[in-house]
Enzyme design. Structure first.
Site, short mmCIF file in Angstrom:
data_model
loop_
_atom_site.label_atom_id
_atom_site.label_comp_id
_atom_site.label_asym_id
_atom_site.label_seq_id
_atom_site.Cartn_x
_atom_site.Cartn_y
_atom_site.Cartn_z
N ASP A 114 -4.83 32.89 -2.46
CA ASP A 114 -5.04 31.50 -2.87
C ASP A 114 -6.43 31.41 -3.46
O ASP A 114 -7.35 32.14 -3.05
CB ASP A 114 -4.89 30.55 -1.68
CG ASP A 114 -3.44 30.37 -1.25
OD1 ASP A 114 -2.54 30.56 -2.08
OD2 ASP A 114 -3.22 30.02 -0.08
N ASP A 132 2.05 28.18 -6.05
CA ASP A 132 2.22 26.96 -5.26
C ASP A 132 2.41 25.75 -6.18
O ASP A 132 3.19 24.84 -5.88
CB ASP A 132 1.01 26.73 -4.35
CG ASP A 132 0.82 27.83 -3.33
OD1 ASP A 132 1.81 28.48 -2.95
OD2 ASP A 132 -0.33 28.04 -2.91
#
Length: 161
Positions: A114, A132
């Site tokens: 991330d 995402d």
């Protein structure tokens, strides 16, 4: 019919390559030095996420891999069997792309990379990635389709009365 599958496959492949390409750039350039884009609002940082969204099910890589494979099997079958609407195809392709992008990370790294971090009202929000974003927009689009189609069914059933 084959043209539909070629277009869907290309879309999914391009989105996965985009996601994985950015993750490689993050690994090369941001691991030890965050990049501030907008001070006190947006920065790129390197985070190893061993869970799902918001760190839910942390350190459950095997479970998340199994759940993702099951979800992908279901979504791909839905695309093959039942989906003809272009909007539905885009929605499910976004979800599939994001799921595969994060699945690749889980299988080959043991965690998801991330890197996008927002700070709002001096609170750092959950860190996320392009996969995402694909999943989120795919789900929002799917919810819109379901609400729209449900609304049109209710309207047409009222007219029949």
């Amino acid at each position: 019919m084959k043209k539909k599958y070629i277009i869907i496959s290309l879309l999914i492949l391009l989105l996965i390559l985009f996601d994985q390409g950015i993750k490689l750039l993050v690994l090369k350039n941001i691991v030890n030095s965050p990049v501030i884009i907008i001070y006190n609002f947006l920065k790129f940082i390197y985070v190893k996420n061993t869970g799902a969204a918001f760190g839910f099910l942390g350190n459950s890589t095997n479970l998340l891999v199994i759940l993702t494979v099951i979800l992908l099997y279901y979504l791909i079958n839905e695309i093959r069997r039942n989906i003809d609407s272009k909007l539905s195809i885009v929605s499910l392709s976004l979800i599939v792309s994001g799921a595969i992008g994060n699945l690749i990370d889980r299988v080959f790294r043991g965690y998801v990379i991330d890197y996008i971090s927002f700070t709002i009202f001096n609170r750092e929000m959950a860190v996320f990635n392009a996969a995402d974003i694909f999943i989120t927009f795919g789900v929002i689009l799917l919810m819109y389709i379901i609400l729209r189609d449900g609304r049109s069914e209710r309207i047409s059933s009222r007219r029949k009365r």
